[in-house]
Design a protein around this motif. Structure first.
Motif, PDB file in Angstrom:
ATOM      1  N   LEU A  34       0.818  -1.215   0.000  1.00 47.33           N
ATOM      2  CA  LEU A  34       0.000   0.000   0.000  1.00 47.33           C
ATOM      3  C   LEU A  34       0.851   1.264   0.000  1.00 47.33           C
ATOM      4  O   LEU A  34       0.438   2.301   0.491  1.00 47.33           O
ATOM      5  N   LYS A  35       2.032   1.205  -0.578  1.00 46.66           N
ATOM      6  CA  LYS A  35       2.971   2.335  -0.568  1.00 46.66           C
ATOM      7  C   LYS A  35       2.389   3.600  -1.184  1.00 46.66           C
ATOM      8  O   LYS A  35       2.715   4.704  -0.770  1.00 46.66           O
ATOM      9  N   ALA A  36       1.533   3.468  -2.171  1.00 48.47           N
ATOM     10  CA  ALA A  36       1.000   4.624  -2.890  1.00 48.47           C
ATOM     11  C   ALA A  36      -0.156   5.307  -2.164  1.00 48.47           C
ATOM     12  O   ALA A  36      -0.601   6.371  -2.582  1.00 48.47           O
ATOM     13  N   MET A  37      -0.645   4.727  -1.092  1.00 51.23           N
ATOM     14  CA  MET A  37      -1.773   5.324  -0.369  1.00 51.23           C
ATOM     15  C   MET A  37      -1.351   6.587   0.360  1.00 51.23           C
ATOM     16  O   MET A  37      -0.267   6.655   0.921  1.00 51.23           O
ATOM     17  N   SER A  38      -2.225   7.568   0.362  1.00 48.17           N
ATOM     18  CA  SER A  38      -1.937   8.826   1.052  1.00 48.17           C
ATOM     19  C   SER A  38      -2.336   8.778   2.531  1.00 48.17           C
ATOM     20  O   SER A  38      -2.061   9.707   3.271  1.00 48.17           O
ATOM     21  N   ARG A  39      -2.996   7.703   2.934  1.00 48.14           N
ATOM     22  CA  ARG A  39      -3.394   7.540   4.338  1.00 48.14           C
ATOM     23  C   ARG A  39      -3.325   6.063   4.711  1.00 48.14           C
ATOM     24  O   ARG A  39      -3.186   5.199   3.852  1.00 48.14           O
ATOM     25  N   LYS A  40      -3.431   5.798   6.002  1.00 49.50           N
ATOM     26  CA  LYS A  40      -3.431   4.413   6.457  1.00 49.50           C
ATOM     27  C   LYS A  40      -4.753   3.751   6.060  1.00 49.50           C
ATOM     28  O   LYS A  40      -5.791   4.412   5.995  1.00 49.50           O
ATOM     29  N   PRO A  41      -4.722   2.453   5.792  1.00 49.29           N
ATOM     30  CA  PRO A  41      -5.970   1.760   5.454  1.00 49.29           C
ATOM     31  C   PRO A  41      -6.911   1.711   6.652  1.00 49.29           C
ATOM     32  O   PRO A  41      -6.473   1.713   7.798  1.00 49.29           O
ATOM     33  N   LYS A  42      -8.202   1.667   6.346  1.00 49.04           N
ATOM     34  CA  LYS A  42      -9.226   1.593   7.382  1.00 49.04           C
ATOM     35  C   LYS A  42     -10.136   0.413   7.083  1.00 49.04           C
ATOM     36  O   LYS A  42     -10.441   0.137   5.918  1.00 49.04           O
ATOM     37  N   VAL A  43     -10.592  -0.249   8.129  1.00 48.69           N
ATOM     38  CA  VAL A  43     -11.563  -1.326   7.963  1.00 48.69           C
ATOM     39  C   VAL A  43     -12.749  -0.767   7.203  1.00 48.69           C
ATOM     40  O   VAL A  43     -13.238   0.321   7.498  1.00 48.69           O
ATOM     41  N   GLY A  44     -13.186  -1.484   6.179  1.00 47.19           N
ATOM     42  CA  GLY A  44     -14.300  -1.043   5.347  1.00 47.19           C
ATOM     43  C   GLY A  44     -13.860  -0.524   3.993  1.00 47.19           C
ATOM     44  O   GLY A  44     -14.676  -0.418   3.084  1.00 47.19           O
ATOM     45  N   ASP A  45     -12.564  -0.168   3.842  1.00 47.74           N
ATOM     46  CA  ASP A  45     -12.063   0.276   2.540  1.00 47.74           C
ATOM     47  C   ASP A  45     -12.249  -0.833   1.512  1.00 47.74           C
ATOM     48  O   ASP A  45     -12.083  -2.015   1.824  1.00 47.74           O
ATOM     49  N   PHE A  46     -12.603  -0.452   0.291  1.00 46.93           N
ATOM     50  CA  PHE A  46     -12.677  -1.415  -0.802  1.00 46.93           C
ATOM     51  C   PHE A  46     -11.308  -1.513  -1.449  1.00 46.93           C
ATOM     52  O   PHE A  46     -10.645  -0.498  -1.668  1.00 46.93           O
ATOM     53  N   ILE A  47     -10.901  -2.725  -1.748  1.00 47.70           N
ATOM     54  CA  ILE A  47      -9.572  -2.973  -2.300  1.00 47.70           C
ATOM     55  C   ILE A  47      -9.706  -3.849  -3.539  1.00 47.70           C
ATOM     56  O   ILE A  47     -10.401  -4.863  -3.518  1.00 47.70           O
ATOM     57  N   TYR A  48      -9.062  -3.434  -4.598  1.00 45.11           N
ATOM     58  CA  TYR A  48      -9.011  -4.194  -5.846  1.00 45.11           C
ATOM     59  C   TYR A  48      -7.625  -4.824  -5.902  1.00 45.11           C
ATOM     60  O   TYR A  48      -6.622  -4.126  -5.763  1.00 45.11           O
TER      61      TYR A  48
END
Length: 70
Positions: A34-48
């Motif tokens: 997830l290096k390209a994310m601008s924030r930390k992941p959150k439960v509920g995020d959709f991921i492809y």
């Protein structure tokens, strides 16, 4: 490519699991993918994502992008 939702996330350990209806089990995800994310992941995020098998035989998410949860 699969679409799933982040089911759990261990922020202090940097990993979690994605729940996807078209896969038999939840898929491991590591913060390094997830290096390209601008924030930390959150439960509920959709991921492809795609699934790759590691040398130890376990599977994990790779080649992914995210969509914030509503």
């Amino acid at each position: 490519m699969h679409k799933g939702q982040l089911k759990s996330w261990e922020d202090d350990k940097g990993f979690g699991f994605i729940q996807c209806n078209d896969l038999k089990q939840d898929t491991f995800i590591h913060i390094s993918t997830l290096k390209a994310m601008s924030r930390k992941p959150k439960v509920g995020d959709f991921i492809y994502f795609e699934v790759e098998t590691q040398v130890n035989g376990k599977s994990r998410a790779c080649l992914l992008y995210t969509s914030p949860s509503p």
